[in-house]
Write an enzyme that holds these catalytic residues in place. Structure first.
Site, PDB file in Angstrom:
ATOM      1  N   PHE A 197       0.697  -1.151   0.146  1.00 18.67           N
ATOM      2  CA  PHE A 197       0.015  -0.061   0.008  1.00 18.67           C
ATOM      3  C   PHE A 197       0.879   1.320   0.066  1.00 18.67           C
ATOM      4  O   PHE A 197       0.796   2.085  -0.946  1.00 18.67           O
ATOM      5  CB  PHE A 197      -1.073   0.080   1.076  1.00 18.67           C
ATOM      6  CG  PHE A 197      -1.514   1.168   1.564  1.00 18.67           C
ATOM      7  CD1 PHE A 197      -2.186   2.114   0.677  1.00 18.67           C
ATOM      8  CD2 PHE A 197      -1.378   1.485   3.127  1.00 18.67           C
ATOM      9  CE1 PHE A 197      -2.686   3.349   1.015  1.00 18.67           C
ATOM     10  CE2 PHE A 197      -2.124   2.848   3.427  1.00 18.67           C
ATOM     11  CZ  PHE A 197      -2.668   3.741   2.376  1.00 18.67           C
ATOM     12  N   GLY A 240       1.444  -7.516  -0.800  1.00 17.59           N
ATOM     13  CA  GLY A 240       1.269  -6.411  -2.027  1.00 17.59           C
ATOM     14  C   GLY A 240       0.572  -6.937  -3.175  1.00 17.59           C
ATOM     15  O   GLY A 240       0.311  -8.174  -3.424  1.00 17.59           O
ATOM     16  N   ASP A 283      11.435 -12.520  -0.890  1.00 13.83           N
ATOM     17  CA  ASP A 283      11.485 -12.348   0.517  1.00 13.83           C
ATOM     18  C   ASP A 283      12.765 -11.674   1.166  1.00 13.83           C
ATOM     19  O   ASP A 283      13.614 -11.969   0.794  1.00 13.83           O
ATOM     20  CB  ASP A 283      10.872 -13.517   1.203  1.00 13.83           C
ATOM     21  CG  ASP A 283      10.344 -13.477   2.683  1.00 13.83           C
ATOM     22  OD1 ASP A 283      11.483 -12.621   3.596  1.00 13.83           O
ATOM     23  OD2 ASP A 283       9.407 -13.516   3.103  1.00 13.83           O
ATOM     24  N   GLN A 333       5.667  -6.948   8.704  1.00 12.01           N
ATOM     25  CA  GLN A 333       4.257  -7.594   9.077  1.00 12.01           C
ATOM     26  C   GLN A 333       3.529  -6.683   9.948  1.00 12.01           C
ATOM     27  O   GLN A 333       4.274  -6.052  10.808  1.00 12.01           O
ATOM     28  CB  GLN A 333       4.665  -8.834   9.998  1.00 12.01           C
ATOM     29  CG  GLN A 333       3.580  -9.636  10.321  1.00 12.01           C
ATOM     30  CD  GLN A 333       2.457  -8.995  11.119  1.00 12.01           C
ATOM     31  OE1 GLN A 333       1.235  -8.714  10.790  1.00 12.01           O
ATOM     32  NE2 GLN A 333       2.812  -8.720  12.506  1.00 12.01           N
ATOM     33  N   SER A 356       6.101   3.317  13.470  1.00 10.09           N
ATOM     34  CA  SER A 356       4.743   3.442  13.924  1.00 10.09           C
ATOM     35  C   SER A 356       4.416   4.067  14.889  1.00 10.09           C
ATOM     36  O   SER A 356       5.418   4.197  16.059  1.00 10.09           O
ATOM     37  CB  SER A 356       4.146   2.169  13.672  1.00 10.09           C
ATOM     38  OG  SER A 356       2.993   1.966  14.563  1.00 10.09           O
ATOM     39  N   TYR A 359       4.012  -6.149  17.781  1.00  8.25           N
ATOM     40  CA  TYR A 359       4.205  -5.467  16.528  1.00  8.25           C
ATOM     41  C   TYR A 359       4.904  -4.127  16.929  1.00  8.25           C
ATOM     42  O   TYR A 359       5.872  -3.828  16.347  1.00  8.25           O
ATOM     43  CB  TYR A 359       2.887  -5.320  15.808  1.00  8.25           C
ATOM     44  CG  TYR A 359       3.141  -4.016  14.638  1.00  8.25           C
ATOM     45  CD1 TYR A 359       3.737  -4.486  13.720  1.00  8.25           C
ATOM     46  CD2 TYR A 359       2.538  -2.852  15.155  1.00  8.25           C
ATOM     47  CE1 TYR A 359       3.975  -3.161  12.664  1.00  8.25           C
ATOM     48  CE2 TYR A 359       2.514  -1.844  14.113  1.00  8.25           C
ATOM     49  CZ  TYR A 359       3.387  -1.980  12.938  1.00  8.25           C
ATOM     50  OH  TYR A 359       3.480  -0.943  11.891  1.00  8.25           O
ATOM     51  N   ILE A 412     -17.426  -2.658  14.861  1.00  9.59           N
ATOM     52  CA  ILE A 412     -16.492  -1.727  15.335  1.00  9.59           C
ATOM     53  C   ILE A 412     -15.942  -2.387  16.768  1.00  9.59           C
ATOM     54  O   ILE A 412     -16.803  -2.938  17.646  1.00  9.59           O
ATOM     55  CB  ILE A 412     -16.945  -0.671  15.936  1.00  9.59           C
ATOM     56  CG1 ILE A 412     -17.198   0.215  14.633  1.00  9.59           C
ATOM     57  CG2 ILE A 412     -16.077   0.428  16.652  1.00  9.59           C
ATOM     58  CD1 ILE A 412     -18.128   1.503  15.006  1.00  9.59           C
ATOM     59  N   ARG A 415      -7.972   7.921  16.165  1.00  9.39           N
ATOM     60  CA  ARG A 415      -6.622   7.513  15.498  1.00  9.39           C
ATOM     61  C   ARG A 415      -6.365   9.042  14.647  1.00  9.39           C
ATOM     62  O   ARG A 415      -7.245   9.974  14.554  1.00  9.39           O
ATOM     63  CB  ARG A 415      -6.963   6.533  14.507  1.00  9.39           C
ATOM     64  CG  ARG A 415      -7.312   5.186  14.899  1.00  9.39           C
ATOM     65  CD  ARG A 415      -6.101   4.601  16.022  1.00  9.39           C
ATOM     66  NE  ARG A 415      -6.209   3.310  16.305  1.00  9.39           N
ATOM     67  CZ  ARG A 415      -6.631   3.114  17.744  1.00  9.39           C
ATOM     68  NH1 ARG A 415      -6.793   4.297  18.504  1.00  9.39           N
ATOM     69  NH2 ARG A 415      -6.822   1.737  18.217  1.00  9.39           N
TER      70      ARG A 415
END
Length: 309
Positions: A11, A36, A51, A76, A117, A141, A200, A208
């Protein structure tokens, strides 16, 4: 310049590749196509289906590429998956990163740019959060992103590899899938376009900081400039939007409403999120250009149009 983009069929990565190619750079893409899409890769970019854990094959690409810049977008990105599969999450997000970093060192790459992130901050409600806020991830993550940042900084300190770590807030836009932290925009848009129920997780009042993907591309291109100092930058709008508000905005654009159900909040999800982008504005001379309503409208009609073809 010669530029490598890992995850360049994804993305964010595919939009970044578009921007780099259009700016006149020679771009090589490495992507295993697990999430992707090959058709999203610019036809002027060189593509390798691979990879980043395949170090020998990756080394051959570095040997032939003479890369000046490497953008590391491969990752990931699903928080729930990381909570259920922490080992697999770490293998790609840490060991895969180390493969790329080590090849950058070996082949003299000038600058390494990393997609981090808002998850590194964890569930800190003292928003908006600046780059010096405590790092308290609540998911594996987020933990891999914190660990990755430390490795990148040490490669800079020990080996002199220049870097930019870009902590994205919740990125949304065309080509998005359900993967990633801004995936709720795709999930809602797709459900509304098909007339399906929306679920939700939580009460919907969780917030966010939604940022349009093309603004993220502009931030990456500003950060790759040789005059941009190595460092960590929040890439965000500095504006909170609740999930309930997002739902209502998309209902407005679609001129329809679908049933909405509420489920238990998911483990690892944070409640409030907004990032202070003052440092990126000042140092990178970048600022988000796309207002939320404009970006969401473009995104919704992109997905709605795909349903009609």
């Amino acid at each position: 310049m010669n530029i490598l983009v890992t995850g360049g069929a994804g993305f964010i990565g595919s939009h970044l590749v578009d921007g780099l190619v259009e700016a006149g750079h020679h771009v090589v893409v490495v992507d295993n196509l697990s999430t992707g899409c090959r058709e999203h890769v610019h036809d002027q970019a060189v593509f390798y289906e691979m990879d980043i854990l395949q170090k020998d094959e990756l080394a051959r690409i570095f040997a032939n590429g003479a890369f000046d810049i490497v953008f590391h977008e491969a990752a990931q990105t699903l928080v729930p998956y990381s909570m259920e599969h922490p080992r697999e999450d770490a293998e790609l997000n840490i060991m895969g990163l180390l493969n790329v970093l080590e090849l950058c060192r070996q082949f003299g790459v000038k600058k390494f740019l990393f997609s981090s992130s808002a998850a590194v901050y964890g569930d800190n409600v003292q928003v908006p959060l600046a780059e010096n806020a405590p790092l308290q991830p609540t998911s594996f993550y987020g933990l891999t992103k914190v660990t990755a940042e430390k490795y990148i900084q040490m490669y800079h300190d020990v080996f002199g590899l220049s870097y930019a770590i870009l902590r994205y807030s919740n990125v949304y836009g065309e080509r998005q899938g359900s993967h990633g932290e801004g995936g709720v925009v795709y999930i809602f848009s797709d459900a509304i376009a098909e007339g399906r129920e929306i679920t939700i997780f939580g009460d919907g009042d969780q917030s966010r900081d939604f940022i349009y993907v093309k603004d993220v591309v502009r931030a990456n291109m500003a950060a790759m400039d040789e005059t941009a100092p190595s460092g960590i930058y929040n890439i965000s709008t500095n504006i909170e939007t609740t999930v309930n508000a997002l739902k209502e905005i998309l209902f407005y654009f679609s001129q329809t409403a679908v049933p909405v159900s509420y489920a238990e909040a998911r483990s690892g999800d944070i409640y409030r999120s907004a990032l202070d982008n003052a440092l990126a504005k000042q140092t990178l001379r970048w600022r988000p250009a796309t207002k939320l309503l404009e970006g969401l409208q473009q995104t919704y009609f992109y997905f709605a149009g795909r349903k009609q073809t």
